[in-house]
Design a protein around this motif. Structure first.
Motif: not given
Length: 198
Positions: A23-26, A150-159, A163-167
């Motif tokens: 879900i993090v990678g998604s 799902l509730r905080s997807s925008n916030w997580l993407e910004r934080k 690069g971190t998501l790919q790792v």
């Protein structure tokens, strides 16, 4: 059923499902869907995904018996599916093509993004090694985590950033690869001992 509860098994099942669901990678996909459709129904998507996984955990075996396939063979097939998902995550390639939908709650988020073929196969593959109660706990924990993401997807993407998501995706891919090999070897040994009598 509850006497079979094991914290170790629950944590292992949770981590396996967490890696498969990814879900993090998604998050980039979820954010893209939110921009496209305007709103994502986090509660609905999470509940439907959780129900699908738990239902398949119990109905899956009956379906297998109906078509004449044993649990060990299915677990080996599941190991191959998990192996392919792991390769996708590590190498950044797309083997399974995703289809587009006009809805952004049940389809494509609950299915196939969260409770897709890989996740459903994994739940049944886990049943060959772990007790039902521990897998159910793992599913519930993942469903809660999916809801929070799902509730905080925008916030997580910004934080986190791309690069971190790919790792994270590659790290979980390697864990998943090891899990698929373990599933294959354990169930192949059981299948071999069942059919080959000395």
């Amino acid at each position: 059923m509850f006497e079979a509860f094991s914290l170790k098994e629950t944590l292992t099942a949770t981590m396996v499902l967490f890696a498969v669901i990814d879900i993090v990678g998604s998050i980039p996909i979820i954010v893209g869907l939110k921009k496209k459709f305007g709103k994502i129904e986090a509660e609905r998507a999470s509940i439907v995904a959780g129900v699908l996984m738990i239902s398949f955990l119990f109905i899956g075996n009956k379906i297998l018996k109906l078509i004449g396939v044993d649990a060990y063979s299915f677990a080996i097939a599941g190991a191959f599916v998990i192996f392919i998902i792991a390769l996708e995550m590590i190498l950044g390639i797309e083997i399974q093509k995703n289809t587009e939908s006009k809805s952004a709650s049940i389809v494509p988020i609950a299915f196939p993004l969260i409770a897709g073929a890989g996740t459903l196969t994994t739940t049944l593959s886990l049943r060959a090694e772990y007790h039902d109660i521990n897998i159910i706990c793992g599913i519930i924990l993942n469903t809660i985590f999916v809801y929070l993401v799902l509730r905080s997807s925008n916030w997580l993407e910004r934080k986190l950033g791309d690069g971190t998501l790919q790792v994270l995706q590659k790290v979980f891919g390697i864990i998943l690869l090891a899990i698929s090999i373990k599933l294959f070897t354990a169930n192949f040994a059981q299948l071999f001992s069942t059919y080959v009598k000395f």
